[in-house]
Design an enzyme around this catalytic site. Structure first.
Site, PDB file in Angstrom:
ATOM      1  N   LEU A   1       1.972  -1.695  12.706  1.00 48.84           N
ATOM      2  CA  LEU A   1       2.935  -0.682  13.112  1.00 48.84           C
ATOM      3  C   LEU A   1       3.668  -1.073  14.387  1.00 48.84           C
ATOM      4  CD1 LEU A   1       3.493   1.825  11.662  1.00 48.84           C
ATOM      5  CD2 LEU A   1       1.940   3.046  13.149  1.00 48.84           C
TER       6      LEU A   1
ATOM      7  N   GLY B   1       0.780  -1.246   0.000  1.00 46.04           N
ATOM      8  CA  GLY B   1       0.000   0.000   0.000  1.00 46.04           C
ATOM      9  C   GLY B   1       0.804   1.285   0.000  1.00 46.04           C
TER      10      GLY B   1
ATOM     11  N   ASP C   1      -5.889  -1.026  -1.559  1.00 42.05           N
ATOM     12  CA  ASP C   1      -6.579  -1.991  -2.419  1.00 42.05           C
ATOM     13  C   ASP C   1      -7.818  -2.592  -1.792  1.00 42.05           C
ATOM     14  OD1 ASP C   1      -4.984  -3.569  -0.515  1.00 42.05           O
ATOM     15  OD2 ASP C   1      -5.725  -5.272  -1.682  1.00 42.05           O
TER      16      ASP C   1
ATOM     17  N   GLY D   1      -3.317  -0.565  14.145  1.00 40.38           N
ATOM     18  CA  GLY D   1      -1.979  -0.222  14.642  1.00 40.38           C
ATOM     19  C   GLY D   1      -1.119  -1.451  14.909  1.00 40.38           C
TER      20      GLY D   1
ATOM     21  N   GLU E   1       3.596   4.773   5.891  1.00 38.38           N
ATOM     22  CA  GLU E   1       2.423   3.900   5.726  1.00 38.38           C
ATOM     23  C   GLU E   1       1.355   4.586   4.906  1.00 38.38           C
ATOM     24  OE1 GLU E   1       1.196   1.042   6.164  1.00 38.38           O
ATOM     25  OE2 GLU E   1       1.909   0.060   7.988  1.00 38.38           O
ATOM     26  N   ASP E   2       0.551   3.783   4.234  1.00 42.59           N
ATOM     27  CA  ASP E   2      -0.636   4.316   3.576  1.00 42.59           C
ATOM     28  C   ASP E   2      -1.723   4.614   4.612  1.00 42.59           C
ATOM     29  OD1 ASP E   2      -0.897   1.613   4.196  1.00 42.59           O
ATOM     30  OD2 ASP E   2      -1.759   1.023   2.268  1.00 42.59           O
TER      31      ASP E   2
ATOM     32  N   ASP F   1      -4.656   1.388  10.864  1.00 41.36           N
ATOM     33  CA  ASP F   1      -6.003   0.977  11.249  1.00 41.36           C
ATOM     34  C   ASP F   1      -5.951   0.503  12.710  1.00 41.36           C
ATOM     35  OD1 ASP F   1      -8.690   0.157  10.902  1.00 41.36           O
ATOM     36  OD2 ASP F   1      -8.097  -1.808  10.197  1.00 41.36           O
TER      37      ASP F   1
ATOM     38  N   LYS G   1      -7.154   5.712  10.903  1.00 43.36           N
ATOM     39  CA  LYS G   1      -8.500   5.439  11.444  1.00 43.36           C
ATOM     40  C   LYS G   1      -8.359   5.414  12.965  1.00 43.36           C
ATOM     41  CE  LYS G   1      -9.966   2.349   7.715  1.00 43.36           C
ATOM     42  NZ  LYS G   1     -10.269   0.935   7.419  1.00 43.36           N
TER      43      LYS G   1
ATOM     44  N   ARG H   1      -5.787   0.009  -6.615  1.00 40.55           N
ATOM     45  CA  ARG H   1      -4.657   0.802  -6.116  1.00 40.55           C
ATOM     46  C   ARG H   1      -4.363   1.975  -7.050  1.00 40.55           C
ATOM     47  NH1 ARG H   1      -2.066  -2.351  -2.141  1.00 40.55           N
ATOM     48  NH2 ARG H   1      -2.119  -4.575  -2.498  1.00 40.55           N
TER      49      ARG H   1
END
Ligand code: IMP
Ligand code: MG
Length: 182
Positions: free
Chosen positions: A115, A51, A166, A112, A106-107, A110, A138, A172
């Site tokens: 990450l 992503g 995606d 986490g 990152e894209d 969410d 988010k 994408r």
């Protein structure tokens, strides 16, 4: 050859969330922030595949200081929309980041969980500093307490596509970001 899952994606409808022009404007601001934070340094930006490839490509062109790049590929989702928490490294880093100023790019963040895994893994290489930049966040979905230093947009709890993001590997290539209306 398109799979039947992919055929269903083509039939879904999408609602515009963030137009291309707004993304570019925000990316410029994120680049300026990186210029300020890393003045006199040469950070290395690590794009998280798949992503993050478009975010990284556009972001570095908004940065004026010298910087390097590398990529890492991790997988936690498979083709699902929820993180399983079981994360695998599919492509390791190539660069030696010991003593370097690292920015994970990152894209979207969410839960986490990806990450948290990445941060722990990269910290073991003893970088001089480690920050996180993400285009989308988010916030309401975060399951872990990780500070995110550079955020493009806080978004609501909806599945989004486009600009590198995606839906089962498709979409994408859209230039703006859209919410998937199921
Ligand atoms: P996390 O581990 O739950 O934070 O998931 C992060 C990764 O899941 C992101 O880097 C994306 O690759 C993917 N992801 C999370 N939310 C979305 C979404 O709304 N659209 C597309 N991919 C997403
Ligand atoms: Mg990602």
């Amino acid at each position: 050859m398109m799979t039947s899952k992919q055929k269903r994606i083509i039939e879904k409808s999408y609602k515009l969330l963030i137009p291309e022009s707004r993304i570019q404007q925000r990316m410029q601001e994120m680049g300026e922030k990186i210029d300020r934070l890393y003045e006199g340094k040469t950070p290395i930006l690590i794009g998280v595949l798949n992503g993050g490839f478009i975010v990284l490509a556009d972001l570095i062109r908004c940065i004026n200081i010298d910087c390097e790049i590398d990529f890492i590929r991790i997988s936690s989702y498979g083709d699902e929309k929820e993180s399983s928490g079981h994360i695998k490294v599919l492509k390791p880093l190539s660069a030696d980041i010991k003593g370097r100023h690292v920015i994970i790019v990152e894209d979207i963040v969410d839960s986490g969980l990806s990450l948290q895994f990445l941060k722990k893994m990269l910290s073991a290489f003893e970088p001089a500093s480690l920050r996180i930049a993400t285009l989308l966040h988010k916030k309401s979905r975060m399951k872990v307490d990780i500070p995110i230093d550079i955020v493009g947009f806080e978004i609501e709890d909806k599945y989004v596509i486009g600009y590198g993001l995606d839906d089962r590997q498709l979409k994408r290539n859209l230039r703006s970001i859209y919410i998937v209306d199921n």
